[in-house]
Design a protein around this motif. Structure first.
Motif, PDB file in Angstrom:
ATOM      1  N   ASN A   1       0.848  -1.187   0.000  1.00 22.00           N
ATOM      2  CA  ASN A   1       0.000   0.000   0.000  1.00 22.00           C
ATOM      3  C   ASN A   1       0.888   1.244   0.000  1.00 22.00           C
ATOM      4  O   ASN A   1       1.811   1.339   0.810  1.00 22.00           O
ATOM      5  CB  ASN A   1      -0.870   0.103   1.264  1.00 22.00           C
TER       6      ASN A   1
ATOM      7  N   ASN B   1      -7.511   8.996   6.700  1.00 22.84           N
ATOM      8  CA  ASN B   1      -7.466   7.538   6.700  1.00 22.84           C
ATOM      9  C   ASN B   1      -6.126   7.026   7.211  1.00 22.84           C
ATOM     10  O   ASN B   1      -6.072   6.069   8.008  1.00 22.84           O
ATOM     11  CB  ASN B   1      -7.752   6.999   5.298  1.00 22.84           C
ATOM     12  N   CYS B   2      -5.037   7.630   6.766  1.00 22.94           N
ATOM     13  CA  CYS B   2      -3.724   7.201   7.249  1.00 22.94           C
ATOM     14  C   CYS B   2      -3.592   7.433   8.753  1.00 22.94           C
ATOM     15  O   CYS B   2      -3.076   6.576   9.485  1.00 22.94           O
ATOM     16  CB  CYS B   2      -2.615   7.939   6.508  1.00 22.94           C
TER      17      CYS B   2
ATOM     18  N   ASN C   1      -5.889   7.372  10.877  1.00 19.97           N
ATOM     19  CA  ASN C   1      -6.719   6.376  11.556  1.00 19.97           C
ATOM     20  C   ASN C   1      -6.227   4.946  11.351  1.00 19.97           C
ATOM     21  O   ASN C   1      -6.879   4.001  11.801  1.00 19.97           O
ATOM     22  CB  ASN C   1      -8.167   6.491  11.079  1.00 19.97           C
TER      23      ASN C   1
ATOM     24  N   HIS D   1      -5.818   3.390   8.404  1.00 22.37           N
ATOM     25  CA  HIS D   1      -6.317   2.768   7.182  1.00 22.37           C
ATOM     26  C   HIS D   1      -5.415   3.155   6.006  1.00 22.37           C
ATOM     27  O   HIS D   1      -5.848   3.821   5.059  1.00 22.37           O
ATOM     28  CB  HIS D   1      -7.765   3.173   6.919  1.00 22.37           C
ATOM     29  N   THR D   2      -4.175   2.691   6.077  1.00 22.76           N
ATOM     30  CA  THR D   2      -3.213   3.031   5.027  1.00 22.76           C
ATOM     31  C   THR D   2      -3.547   2.353   3.701  1.00 22.76           C
ATOM     32  O   THR D   2      -2.990   2.723   2.668  1.00 22.76           O
ATOM     33  CB  THR D   2      -1.792   2.636   5.462  1.00 22.76           C
ATOM     34  N   GLU D   3      -4.440   1.386   3.728  1.00 24.50           N
ATOM     35  CA  GLU D   3      -4.846   0.712   2.491  1.00 24.50           C
ATOM     36  C   GLU D   3      -5.768   1.578   1.639  1.00 24.50           C
ATOM     37  O   GLU D   3      -5.983   1.288   0.457  1.00 24.50           O
ATOM     38  CB  GLU D   3      -5.515  -0.632   2.806  1.00 24.50           C
TER      39      GLU D   3
ATOM     40  N   HIS E   1      -3.955 -10.325   8.555  1.00 25.75           N
ATOM     41  CA  HIS E   1      -5.130  -9.458   8.576  1.00 25.75           C
ATOM     42  C   HIS E   1      -6.400 -10.277   8.364  1.00 25.75           C
ATOM     43  O   HIS E   1      -7.434 -10.013   9.011  1.00 25.75           O
ATOM     44  CB  HIS E   1      -4.984  -8.407   7.478  1.00 25.75           C
TER      45      HIS E   1
ATOM     46  N   THR F   1      -9.394 -10.080  11.128  1.00 32.79           N
ATOM     47  CA  THR F   1     -10.742  -9.641  10.794  1.00 32.79           C
ATOM     48  C   THR F   1     -11.759 -10.773  10.806  1.00 32.79           C
ATOM     49  O   THR F   1     -12.956 -10.531  10.977  1.00 32.79           O
ATOM     50  CB  THR F   1     -10.758  -8.925   9.430  1.00 32.79           C
TER      51      THR F   1
ATOM     52  N   CYS G   1      -5.270  -5.285   2.800  1.00 33.45           N
ATOM     53  CA  CYS G   1      -4.687  -5.278   4.141  1.00 33.45           C
ATOM     54  C   CYS G   1      -3.919  -3.981   4.376  1.00 33.45           C
ATOM     55  O   CYS G   1      -3.117  -3.574   3.526  1.00 33.45           O
ATOM     56  CB  CYS G   1      -3.729  -6.458   4.279  1.00 33.45           C
ATOM     57  N   PRO G   2      -4.130  -3.314   5.512  1.00 36.59           N
ATOM     58  CA  PRO G   2      -3.280  -2.177   5.889  1.00 36.59           C
ATOM     59  C   PRO G   2      -1.957  -2.711   6.448  1.00 36.59           C
ATOM     60  O   PRO G   2      -1.799  -2.919   7.657  1.00 36.59           O
ATOM     61  CB  PRO G   2      -4.111  -1.458   6.953  1.00 36.59           C
TER      62      PRO G   2
ATOM     63  N   ARG H   1      -0.121  -1.868   9.744  1.00 38.58           N
ATOM     64  CA  ARG H   1      -0.718  -2.215  11.031  1.00 38.58           C
ATOM     65  C   ARG H   1      -0.038  -3.438  11.645  1.00 38.58           C
ATOM     66  O   ARG H   1      -0.085  -3.642  12.864  1.00 38.58           O
ATOM     67  CB  ARG H   1      -2.215  -2.474  10.844  1.00 38.58           C
TER      68      ARG H   1
END
Length: 408
Positions: free
Chosen positions: A104, A112-113, A115, A117-119, A186, A190, A346-347, A350
């Motif tokens: 990513n 988003n980053c 938080n 959510h780098t994806e 991931h 999840t 997948c981020p 993380r």
């Protein structure tokens, strides 16, 4: 200036190793580059000399002609390398550092980053959230199956290995941190895999095997892997997974033979949109087959994680709906059973640092579990062909000789 060679998509079923431009700190026009990104300055980037760059199943989707990827697109998003040039605005990295590059691409500055959510970074792809190297509709950042690659937003994206010599000793395992190991991990996070869980993983390709490895790290009681490729099932069994052969039929009855009940606590789709039918229908495309089977065998209240790739444009699909990513799902089954779904990329950031520590501490040997095999960059066309034929192998391209001692 050094010369650069790279793996390029040349049309359905064809890749070639071509001479290409050495990277600069500016995104230039080229196959797949978003027009809005042309001329984009990258003073926050580094240029790396590739240590390892892997062939991924997602690359294979493009090479099969199952996406709208343009001809001459430079492929590759699983990149590990040594920094050889540092951009003006890079503060915390230096020439000589050995880094793992998440597939990513993330700016580190958008909401988003911030938080995690780098994806789905908001700033790297003008068309939609999320970007990756060498991939269709992902902004046009040049792929990493090459001698040299540009890594943008390097202070944020790069995972630096703390001890270069130690990292080179474990480089085949560490090369899996760019994508498949975090992606499989991931999938387990999840899906809700935990100590004592029973988990079914559809697909014994590299991501499925990585998910199975992660499930064992989580302490799952039983990890079941389903596929129709005998060699890939043998690879899954080699590190303690139960396996089921989907050429013999739907997974439900075979799961019952293993667990004494026809369901699992949670499930992971590591196949994606090129799914085939089960039983007598294994030769036919059935893009919803895996998802429908997982809704059938996942216990009420469970979760299905979907790290397998689904696309919005599949010119090779069996019907007009599937060409647009519209699948015929038995969603009523999922709703009635209160099943939850987790989808998307997948981020990587993380998980990659903690998984790196697990590798360096000898807690996991992911390269062995996915049967990593080192080949040269020039041998990439052979690797793609063998992978397409179902080889139970994760191909790692040795672009610059760092992996010579690991070569077969």
């Amino acid at each position: 200036m050094s010369s650069n060679r790279a793996v390029a998509y040349k049309g359905p079923g064809r890749v070639e190793v071509v001479s290409t431009d050495y990277p600069t700190f500016e995104l230039k026009d080229g196959p797949g580059v978003n027009p809005a990104n042309i001329g984009r300055k990258v003073p926050h980037g580094v240029i790396i000399k590739t240590v390892a760059t892997n062939i991924c199943g997602s690359d294979q989707h493009m090479v099969r002609g199952r996406t709208t990827a343009p001809i001459n697109l430079i492929l590759g998003h699983e990149i590990t390398g040594e920094i050889v040039e540092v951009g003006r605005d890079v503060e915390f990295l230096k020439v000589g550092d050995l880094i793992s590059v998440p597939f990513n691409i993330a700016c580190g500055r958008c909401q988003n980053c911030i938080n995690g959510h780098t994806e789905v970074c908001l700033h790297v792809n003008p068309d939609r959230p999320g970007s990756a190297y060498g991939y269709v509709d992902m902004g046009g950042w040049v792929g990493g199956q090459a001698n040299y690659v540009l890594v943008p937003y390097a202070d944020f994206n790069a995972l630096k290995f703390p001890d270069k010599d130690q990292a080179l000793e474990k480089i085949l395992d560490l090369a899996m941190l760019t994508d498949i190991f975090p992606t499989g991990f991931h999938g387990c996070v999840t899906a809700g895999v935990g100590p004592g869980s029973t988990v079914y993983i559809a697909g014994a390709g590299p991501v499925g095997l990585a998910a199975a490895t992660a499930a064992q790290l989580f302490g799952a009681a039983t990890v079941i892997v389903g596929d129709m490729n005998a060699q890939r099932l043998k690879q899954a069994a080699s590190f303690g997974c139960e396996v089921i052969d989907l050429s013999k039929g739907e997974p439900k009855e075979q799961i019952e033979q293993i667990l004494r009940v026809p369901e699992v606590d949670c499930a992971i789709d590591a196949v994606g949109f090129e799914a085939k039918g089960h039983g007598a229908n294994t030769a036919a495309d059935a893009p919803a087959a895996v998802l429908n089977a997982l809704m059938d065998i996942t216990a009420a209240g469970g979760c299905i994680s979907i790290p397998g790739l689904y696309v919005t444009g599949d010119p090779g699909a069996a019907n007009e709906a599937a060409k647009k990513g519209a699948l015929s799902l038995n969603f009523g089954t999922g709703w009635a059973k209160s099943i939850s779904f987790a989808t998307g990329q997948c981020p990587v950031m993380r998980y990659n640092r903690k998984l790196m520590q697990a590798i360096l501490a000898d807690r996991v040997h992911i390269a062995k579990n996915v049967n990593a095999k080192v080949i040269t960059l020039e041998e990439a066309p052979r690797g793609y062909a063998e992978f397409n034929e179902g080889a139970a192998t994760k191909y790692v391209l040795n672009a610059n000789g760092y992996l010579d001692k690991f070569a077969a």
